[in-house]
Design an enzyme around this catalytic site. Structure first.
Site, short mmCIF file in Angstrom:
data_model
loop_
_atom_site.label_atom_id
_atom_site.label_comp_id
_atom_site.label_asym_id
_atom_site.label_seq_id
_atom_site.Cartn_x
_atom_site.Cartn_y
_atom_site.Cartn_z
CG PHE A 1 -1.83 1.19 1.26
CD1 PHE A 1 -3.33 1.04 0.68
CD2 PHE A 1 -1.39 2.30 1.94
CE1 PHE A 1 -3.97 2.03 0.60
CE2 PHE A 1 -2.58 3.53 1.99
CZ PHE A 1 -3.70 3.33 1.22
CG ASP B 1 5.44 3.48 1.56
OD1 ASP B 1 5.43 4.11 2.74
OD2 ASP B 1 4.35 3.33 1.01
CE LYS C 1 0.16 5.52 7.82
NZ LYS C 1 -1.09 6.18 7.99
#
Length: 409
Positions: free
Chosen positions: A139, A224, A253
């Site tokens: 993702f 990532d 995040k």
């Protein structure tokens, strides 16, 4: 200014239905506890999906935000600013990277990374070197480019045609990658731990093998670390657990401790391909976001915080083992640091959302990673007492859900 009382029902009236938020509305938080409109208390094991790395309303972050709010909020990138430069200096000093590009989210950071990878291939090897390889169940965001690189077809359905030149192979399968990679490949994109895909970790040999294959084919390795970065696994970034270094890394995040900010980090080798005018972001690198992120980084990137991530993980594992001894619903507990996935046994596959709802009713906020995995991404500094109390509440939730499912069977 008049404040209008709103309820969860208003969401269905005024918001696009792409989300299905929980039936309560949180209004304040402190540390690892949250209170809703009715003053019900919840222990937060979700952390805003690995964002609130220092909990809610951390005094230093609040102080920094207030101080910066009295100075500069926004300039656009027609000017640079002091918080952005300080944050970039600290990120490059602490990592493999030489250069930084700031964005507003993980998706934007990944968009920049993928564009840079293709531009680097174009600049150095020609237009044919444009293929990106990623992994099934990966993702990487919700833009059209990032959702195309992501390895979950359900997020692409209805948005075709999507960008081409992207292929996917099984995660942790080096032979499959060997068959897929070629001199047309400009980048291999992977998460050091697949978060949304089920909290799955690669082997050390796989990580090294991916790096070696990239080197053999003049392809860039893009990591990532949107979910795994900024202390989540007990190192500042998860790649630091290995001897593998990427060419490009994305982070977001936890970087802002709750304030929206993302960044792409890269080496001097590849940075020149994002030359003047090739990419941009109006809000990226704004003084508010960078000031708060600098404060968060200063706190997280310390031995005191990073070392306790593993001790708190051990407590989570011990408590989950107790729950499993009682209820027998977990097949596996995995992940790294305070990115924890508890896979349900086959009997309970497909029912993770029921346990999430039950946990909410019992006063503890958790996450899922697909239909079969309960996910925990709490504050990195969550008090041990909150872990124990939260697990006691989760115990009650499991009891209720299991009894209800058995009664309905």
């Amino acid at each position: 200014m008049t404040s209008t009382q709103v309820t969860r029902a208003d969401f269905d009236e005024v918001m696009v239905p792409n989300y299905n938020p929980q039936q309560f509305i949180p209004v304040r938080g402190a540390g690892s506890r949250v209170w809703d409109q009715n003053d019900n208390e919840y222990i937060d094991f979700a952390g805003g999906i690995a964002v609130n790395a220092l909990g809610h309303a951390h005094p230093k972050l609040v102080e920094t935000l207030k101080e910066q709010a009295d100075k500069l909020w926004h300039l656009s990138n027609t000017c640079t600013n002091e918080p952005a430069l300080r944050l970039a200096q600290k990120l490059t000093a602490a990592t493999f990277a030489d250069k930084v590009f700031f964005a507003n989210s993980g998706g934007e950071a990944n968009e920049a990374a993928f564009k840079l990878a293709r531009k680097y291939g174009f600049d150095n090897f020609g237009p044919e070197k444009n293929e990106i390889i990623a992994f099934h169940q990966g993702f990487h965001g919700r833009t059209l480019f990032t959702v195309s690189v992501g390895g979950q077809e359900k997020y692409r359905i209805g948005f075709e045609p999507v960008p081409g030149g992207i292929s996917h192979v099984p995660f942790n399968d080096l032979e499959a990658l060997k068959e897929a990679i070629s001199d047309r490949t400009c980048a291999v994109v992977m998460e050091p731990i697949q978060g949304e895909g089920g909290v799955l970790s690669p082997s050390a040999d796989f990580m090294r093998g991916v790096r070696e294959l990239c080197d053999q084919h003049n392809a860039l390795l893009v990591l990532d670390e949107v979910q795994t970065g900024v202390g989540r696994t007990g190192k500042l970034y998860a790649y630091m657990h290995s001897d593998v270094k990427p060419d490009i890394l994305t982070t977001a995040k936890a970087l802002g401790g709750g304030f929206p900010i993302g960044a792409m980090l890269c080496t001097d080798k590849v940075a020149p391909s994002l030359n003047f005018g090739t990419h941009g972001s109006t809000y990226g690198g704004n003084p508010l976001g960078c000031a708060v992120a600098e404060a968060a980084l200063d706190i997280i990137n310390t031995p005191e915080v990073l070392e306790q991530v593993n001790t708190k993980r051990a407590l989570f594992e011990a408590e989950l083992e107790k729950l499993n001894a009682k209820h027998g619903i977990f097949k596996d507990v995995r992940g790294g640091g305070l990115l924890i996935g508890a896979e349900l046994t086959e009997e309970w596959h497909g029912k993770a959302a029921k346990f999430l709802a039950g946990a909410r009713d019992a006063g503890v906020m958790i996450l899922v990673a697909g239909p079969n995995v309960l996910r925990f991404t709490p504050s990195l500094i969550i008090p041990d007492a909150d872990i124990i109390e939260g697990m006691a509440r989760l115990d009650k939730a499991l009891e209720v859900v299991i009894k209800a499912e058995q009664a309905a069977a």
